[in-house]
Design a protein around this motif. Structure first.
Motif, PDB file in Angstrom:
ATOM      1  N   PHE A  34       0.911  -1.263   0.058  1.00  0.00           N
ATOM      2  CA  PHE A  34      -0.037   0.126   0.154  1.00  0.00           C
ATOM      3  C   PHE A  34       1.029   1.338   0.133  1.00  0.00           C
ATOM      4  O   PHE A  34       1.828   1.169   0.594  1.00  0.00           O
ATOM      5  N   MET A  35       0.446   2.069  -0.698  1.00  0.00           N
ATOM      6  CA  MET A  35       0.946   3.575  -0.643  1.00  0.00           C
ATOM      7  C   MET A  35      -0.123   4.543  -0.262  1.00  0.00           C
ATOM      8  O   MET A  35      -1.275   4.528  -0.877  1.00  0.00           O
ATOM      9  N   VAL A  36      -0.019   5.170   0.857  1.00  0.00           N
ATOM     10  CA  VAL A  36      -1.058   5.752   1.646  1.00  0.00           C
ATOM     11  C   VAL A  36      -0.835   7.423   1.758  1.00  0.00           C
ATOM     12  O   VAL A  36       0.017   7.863   2.074  1.00  0.00           O
ATOM     13  N   ASN A  37      -1.872   8.063   1.152  1.00  0.00           N
ATOM     14  CA  ASN A  37      -1.546   9.506   1.175  1.00  0.00           C
ATOM     15  C   ASN A  37      -2.682  10.062   2.367  1.00  0.00           C
ATOM     16  O   ASN A  37      -3.863   9.799   2.145  1.00  0.00           O
ATOM     17  N   PRO A  38      -2.070  10.705   3.339  1.00  0.00           N
ATOM     18  CA  PRO A  38      -3.277  11.256   4.451  1.00  0.00           C
ATOM     19  C   PRO A  38      -4.184  12.570   4.130  1.00  0.00           C
ATOM     20  O   PRO A  38      -4.976  12.757   4.677  1.00  0.00           O
ATOM     21  N   GLY A  39      -3.709  12.912   2.899  1.00  0.00           N
ATOM     22  CA  GLY A  39      -4.300  14.258   2.236  1.00  0.00           C
ATOM     23  C   GLY A  39      -3.551  15.183   3.270  1.00  0.00           C
ATOM     24  O   GLY A  39      -2.605  15.127   3.906  1.00  0.00           O
ATOM     25  N   ALA A  40      -4.052  16.383   2.919  1.00  0.00           N
ATOM     26  CA  ALA A  40      -3.303  17.796   3.457  1.00  0.00           C
ATOM     27  C   ALA A  40      -4.023  18.358   4.732  1.00  0.00           C
ATOM     28  O   ALA A  40      -5.234  18.394   4.798  1.00  0.00           O
ATOM     29  N   VAL A  41      -3.184  18.403   5.698  1.00  0.00           N
ATOM     30  CA  VAL A  41      -3.860  19.351   6.839  1.00  0.00           C
ATOM     31  C   VAL A  41      -4.166  20.796   6.505  1.00  0.00           C
ATOM     32  O   VAL A  41      -5.337  21.143   6.684  1.00  0.00           O
ATOM     33  N   GLY A  42      -3.439  21.459   5.826  1.00  0.00           N
ATOM     34  CA  GLY A  42      -3.379  22.816   5.781  1.00  0.00           C
ATOM     35  C   GLY A  42      -3.927  23.413   4.312  1.00  0.00           C
ATOM     36  O   GLY A  42      -3.925  24.628   4.036  1.00  0.00           O
ATOM     37  N   GLN A  43      -3.878  22.460   3.163  1.00  0.00           N
ATOM     38  CA  GLN A  43      -4.421  23.020   1.979  1.00  0.00           C
ATOM     39  C   GLN A  43      -4.978  21.927   1.055  1.00  0.00           C
ATOM     40  O   GLN A  43      -4.594  21.581   0.072  1.00  0.00           O
ATOM     41  N   PRO A  44      -6.189  21.286   1.692  1.00  0.00           N
ATOM     42  CA  PRO A  44      -6.735  20.126   0.964  1.00  0.00           C
ATOM     43  C   PRO A  44      -7.089  20.525  -0.487  1.00  0.00           C
ATOM     44  O   PRO A  44      -7.481  21.785  -0.839  1.00  0.00           O
ATOM     45  N   ARG A  45      -6.825  19.475  -1.596  1.00  0.00           N
ATOM     46  CA  ARG A  45      -7.290  19.820  -2.816  1.00  0.00           C
ATOM     47  C   ARG A  45      -8.205  18.767  -3.416  1.00  0.00           C
ATOM     48  O   ARG A  45      -8.337  18.664  -4.597  1.00  0.00           O
ATOM     49  N   ASP A  46      -8.717  18.190  -2.596  1.00  0.00           N
ATOM     50  CA  ASP A  46      -9.662  17.121  -3.025  1.00  0.00           C
ATOM     51  C   ASP A  46     -11.222  17.355  -3.123  1.00  0.00           C
ATOM     52  O   ASP A  46     -12.022  16.655  -2.927  1.00  0.00           O
ATOM     53  N   GLY A  47     -11.362  18.598  -3.218  1.00  0.00           N
ATOM     54  CA  GLY A  47     -12.626  19.333  -3.013  1.00  0.00           C
ATOM     55  C   GLY A  47     -13.463  19.261  -1.699  1.00  0.00           C
ATOM     56  O   GLY A  47     -14.780  19.830  -1.486  1.00  0.00           O
ATOM     57  N   ASN A  48     -12.642  18.868  -0.751  1.00  0.00           N
ATOM     58  CA  ASN A  48     -13.264  19.175   0.566  1.00  0.00           C
ATOM     59  C   ASN A  48     -12.448  19.912   1.586  1.00  0.00           C
ATOM     60  O   ASN A  48     -11.265  19.664   1.702  1.00  0.00           O
ATOM     61  N   GLN A  49     -12.870  21.153   1.976  1.00  0.00           N
ATOM     62  CA  GLN A  49     -12.105  22.251   2.787  1.00  0.00           C
ATOM     63  C   GLN A  49     -11.623  21.673   4.155  1.00  0.00           C
ATOM     64  O   GLN A  49     -10.869  22.483   4.547  1.00  0.00           O
ATOM     65  N   GLN A  50     -11.956  20.641   4.566  1.00  0.00           N
ATOM     66  CA  GLN A  50     -11.878  20.218   5.715  1.00  0.00           C
ATOM     67  C   GLN A  50     -10.491  19.719   5.936  1.00  0.00           C
ATOM     68  O   GLN A  50      -9.916  18.993   4.988  1.00  0.00           O
ATOM     69  N   ALA A  51      -9.652  20.038   7.128  1.00  0.00           N
ATOM     70  CA  ALA A  51      -8.542  19.357   7.194  1.00  0.00           C
ATOM     71  C   ALA A  51      -8.582  17.790   7.199  1.00  0.00           C
ATOM     72  O   ALA A  51      -9.374  17.286   7.616  1.00  0.00           O
ATOM     73  N   SER A  52      -7.269  17.135   6.559  1.00  0.00           N
ATOM     74  CA  SER A  52      -7.359  15.766   6.378  1.00  0.00           C
ATOM     75  C   SER A  52      -5.986  15.273   6.960  1.00  0.00           C
ATOM     76  O   SER A  52      -4.727  15.707   7.092  1.00  0.00           O
ATOM     77  N   PHE A  53      -6.106  14.221   7.847  1.00  0.00           N
ATOM     78  CA  PHE A  53      -5.070  13.222   8.189  1.00  0.00           C
ATOM     79  C   PHE A  53      -5.607  11.733   8.262  1.00  0.00           C
ATOM     80  O   PHE A  53      -6.566  11.622   8.430  1.00  0.00           O
TER      81      PHE A  53
END
Ligand code: ZN
Length: 244
Positions: free
Chosen positions: A182-201
């Motif tokens: 597996f290659m896992v990307n937690p998304g961005a805490v401070g500038q998400p670009r996947d269409g959801n403005q919420q912080a991601s981890f």
């Protein structure tokens, strides 16, 4: 052991603080950061200080590198370049030293931590084809990466041709089955670009072999206001509200 894995914080203090609050409530033992602590946002020193104080392991991203190595930003867009020039002027010598001390890659309990890809920290991993670059050099089962600001994973079975991509912009759950890598990307805490403005981890429960994808509300308007007050590019503030 339960790890909170954060990436691409980008000097967004409000997003980082809410993320750390949720992680602490979820009984995380240690913290791993995949780079880009600074760049784009209004609070580079505060974000470096919060990360430095955490128990865990942290690596550098391309924006952290550009903050300590003038010239690296020549590959950036004009707006990103303006942000990193401003960031460089703000950072204290302690925080510059901290960024300088960060390695490009780490291994934690057999899992690789990298910024863009296992093969090269500056490469983007956005498609199954691109993820093969990493799977081809991975010996273990698991790698964590950031850089694209998308919460997702790629799964590779030794005998199959192409890895499978699964995006998780609204949160989700992954069980790390033994037969796959597996290659896992937690998304961005401070500038998400996947269409959801919420912080991601994500939270990696190493003992259970599971990864939970979480999204966290934070005060986007407050970060935007601070960016505009600092004279940072308006489009960089606007995109936070759109999650792009
Ligand atoms: Zn980034």
């Amino acid at each position: 052991m339960r790890y909170a894995i954060l990436s691409d914080i980008h000097s967004n203090l409000s997003a980082l603080e809410e993320t750390l609050r949720v992680a602490a409530e979820a009984n995380v033992n240690r913290y791993l950061c995949l780079g880009d602590i600074v760049g784009y946002g209004p609070s580079p020193n505060e974000c470096c200080e919060r990360i430095r104080a955490l128990p865990g392991m942290f690596i550098r991203g391309n924006h952290d590198e550009a903050a300590i190595q003038p010239g690296k930003e020549m590959w950036f867009t004009p707006a990103a370049r303006a942000c990193i020039t401003w960031t460089r002027e703000q950072l204290t010598s302690e925080n510059l030293e901290f960024l300088e001390s960060l390695p490009q890659e780490e291994v934690v309990e057999g899992a690789i931590l990298c910024h863009g890809s296992v093969a090269n920290p500056d490469l983007y991993t956005t498609t199954p084809e691109e993820s093969m670059v990493s799977f081809q050099v991975m010996e273990g089962q698991l790698a964590f990466f950031g850089h694209t600001h998308y919460a997702e994973w790629f799964r590779h079975n030794k005998n199959s041709e192409l890895p499978v991509e699964e995006t998780r912009p609204r949160g989700g759950f992954l069980r790390l089955r033994r037969e796959s890598q597996f290659m896992v990307n937690p998304g961005a805490v401070g500038q998400p670009r996947d269409g959801n403005q919420q912080a991601s981890f994500v939270i990696w429960d190493q003992t259970a072999g599971t990864i939970e994808f979480l999204r966290v509300d934070y005060n986007v308007a407050d970060t935007q206001r601070r960016m505009l007050e600092a004279g940072l590019p308006e489009n960089m503030a606007l995109r936070l509200g759109l999650g792009i």
